[in-house]
Design an enzyme around this catalytic site. Structure first.
Site, short mmCIF file in Angstrom:
data_model
loop_
_atom_site.label_atom_id
_atom_site.label_comp_id
_atom_site.label_asym_id
_atom_site.label_seq_id
_atom_site.Cartn_x
_atom_site.Cartn_y
_atom_site.Cartn_z
N GLY A 1 57.55 -22.51 77.32
CA GLY A 1 56.15 -22.84 77.55
C GLY A 1 55.78 -24.22 77.01
O GLY A 1 54.62 -24.47 76.70
N GLU B 1 56.28 -29.73 91.70
CA GLU B 1 56.33 -28.39 91.09
C GLU B 1 55.81 -27.34 92.06
O GLU B 1 56.33 -26.22 92.12
CB GLU B 1 55.53 -28.34 89.78
CG GLU B 1 56.28 -28.99 88.64
CD GLU B 1 56.32 -28.12 87.37
OE1 GLU B 1 56.29 -26.87 87.46
OE2 GLU B 1 56.39 -28.71 86.29
N ASP C 1 50.31 -30.65 82.52
CA ASP C 1 51.61 -30.97 81.92
C ASP C 1 52.13 -32.34 82.36
O ASP C 1 52.61 -33.13 81.55
CB ASP C 1 52.64 -29.88 82.28
CG ASP C 1 52.20 -28.52 81.78
OD1 ASP C 1 51.27 -28.46 80.95
OD2 ASP C 1 52.77 -27.51 82.23
N TYR D 1 51.24 -15.99 87.37
CA TYR D 1 50.46 -17.23 87.24
C TYR D 1 49.65 -17.45 88.53
O TYR D 1 48.44 -17.69 88.49
CB TYR D 1 51.41 -18.41 87.00
CG TYR D 1 50.71 -19.74 86.80
CD1 TYR D 1 50.37 -20.18 85.53
CD2 TYR D 1 50.39 -20.55 87.89
CE1 TYR D 1 49.73 -21.40 85.35
CE2 TYR D 1 49.76 -21.77 87.72
CZ TYR D 1 49.43 -22.19 86.44
OH TYR D 1 48.80 -23.40 86.26
C1 GLA Z 1 51.27 -24.11 82.85
C2 GLA Z 1 50.82 -24.98 84.01
C3 GLA Z 1 49.58 -25.79 83.61
C4 GLA Z 1 48.50 -24.91 83.00
C5 GLA Z 1 49.08 -23.99 81.94
C6 GLA Z 1 48.06 -23.01 81.43
O1 GLA Z 1 51.74 -24.90 81.80
O2 GLA Z 1 51.84 -25.85 84.40
O3 GLA Z 1 49.10 -26.50 84.72
O4 GLA Z 1 47.82 -24.19 84.00
O5 GLA Z 1 50.20 -23.29 82.41
O6 GLA Z 1 47.04 -23.67 80.78
#
Ligand code: GLA
Length: 387
Positions: free
Chosen positions: A134, A170, A181, A233
């Site tokens: 993560g 992605e 990110d 997700y």
């Molecule tokens: C992942 C996704 C981000 C964001 C986070 C949750 O890291 O890549 O874009 O949505 O989860 O905050």
């Protein structure tokens, strides 16, 4: 006791350049023509808000992914990882790829869509951002791959173009992620966290307080996550988008705290909980940025714990080991003045713990021994050093 998997961690703060070039030479019997890198991140607060046009407060880490590369004059690319030992041979013209190499192929695809003449490559990937923790290792891979192609072609992208291109890459790989990110990986400033408005894409840099004031730890639990392999997700994102349509707003960013209760009757229970998380998380993130800037660790810690509770109870993306760590922190918070939460997408991965810098070593010891004795859970607490 559950085993801890934090594969790929290098020694604290390790810088890798020299070795990556040597490893390239060893693997491909030639010299690399380019070396590209991108950092991982930890999100201090503001999760599942980015794709709702909301606010996030990430910090780029002093942990990075590097790619050493050279153009190839044969019709295929060889892409190796020194971390996992994976080796792929593929054509970057084939529009797909296996394993981690599919991210490189997706970046190549997006660059070709812009009209770039993207070469086949020999590339060696080396990283001290653990995969599945993560900490945005896939965004770092996409951003470093884009930089590698910039260097090999002599062309360049603006940082925002690069972040958006990597987000599209992605998405091609199966995760409908937000921009956080890859934005951090392309816009990080040394020693600063970033309050990012994911609608305007304006970043306010927040210098990290002195080490004596604030210490941050990455909390490693045994559960890994795999975003692209899970529908969870995507299903949360869909719930948010459905709710926005029902509420007649462009994005959940536009729902105010005042409007929240009246939204209840228009939504399913699942949708309402998602909306409540996003609305309250945006508010917490703005307050946390203020607290961070002021070095107010007690307020930051309290907001982090509230954020975790919202991600656990309303958004339902946390996992038992992390819930247990936060519950421990919560029970001891009055004495120790610190906070913790899951970070990133959830469903496993890492947490972040913030505490006063002057008592950091003691707190680390206390949390680790409480976790071992009360939870039967071996957790790791690694210092989160800024980029
Ligand atoms: C992942 C996704 C981000 C964001 C986070 C949750 O890291 O890549 O874009 O949505 O989860 O905050």
């Amino acid at each position: 006791m559950v085993g801890v998997r934090m594969d790929g961690w290098a020694p604290e703060g390790a810088r890798m350049h020299g070795n990556t070039l040597q490893l390239f030479r060893h693997a491909f019997h030639r010299d690399a023509a380019a070396l590209a890198s991108a950092p991982g991140r930890i999100n201090l607060i503001g999760d599942h808000t980015d794709y709702n046009d909301g606010f996030v407060l990430p910090l780029a880490l002093n942990r990075q992914l590097e790619i050493a590369a050279a153009s190839s004059d044969i019709a295929s690319s060889r892409i190796h990882s020194t971390n996992t030992g994976e080796r792929y041979t593929l054509s970057l013209r084939s529009e797909s790829g296996e394993g981690f190499a599919r991210y490189v192929a997706a970046v190549a695809y997006e660059l070709r869509a812009l009209g770039w003449d993207v070469p086949e490559v020999d590339a060696l990937v080396r990283s001290d951002i653990p995969v599945g923790a993560g900490l945005a290792s896939s965004a770092a891979l996409c951003v470093a791959a884009a930089t590698m192609f910039e260097k090999l072609t002599g062309r360049s992208l603006l940082p925002l173009e690069k972040a958006k291109l990597c987000q599209r890459a992605e998405h091609r790989c199966g995760t409908p992620c937000g921009i956080m990110d890859m934005f951090v990986a392309t816009h990080a400033r040394p020693g600063c966290a970033m309050l990012l408005d994911c609608r305007s894409l304006e970043a306010r840099y927040v210098p990290m307080p002195a080490k004596q004031t604030l210490a941050l730890f990455i909390v490693g639990t045994s559960a890994q996550h795999a975003l692209a392999d899970e529908g969870a997700y995507a299903s949360r994102r869909r719930l948010c988008e459905q709710a926005a349509v029902k509420l007649g707003v462009n994005a959940l960013r536009d729902v105010t705290t005042a409007k929240l209760e009246s939204a209840r009757s228009l939504l399913t229970d699942d949708e309402f909980r998602c909306v409540r998380h996003v609305v309250t998380e945006n508010d917490r993130t703005l307050r946390a940025a203020e607290a961070l800037g002021a070095g107010d660790v007690a307020t930051l810690g309290r907001l982090m714990v509230e954020s975790h509770e919202s991600l656990r109870g309303d958004f339902r993306v946390s996992w038992p080991a992390m819930d247990a760590v936060v519950a421990l922190v919560r029970a001891n918070q009055p004495d120790l003045g610190y906070g913790a939460r899951m970070t990133g997408a959830g469903f496993g991965g890492s947490g972040v713990l913030a505490c006063r810098g002057d008592v950091a070593a003691d707190i680390r010891q206390i949390v680790m021994s409480l976790a071992a004795s009360r939870l039967g859970e071996a957790i790791t607490l690694e210092r989160a050093e800024p980029f």
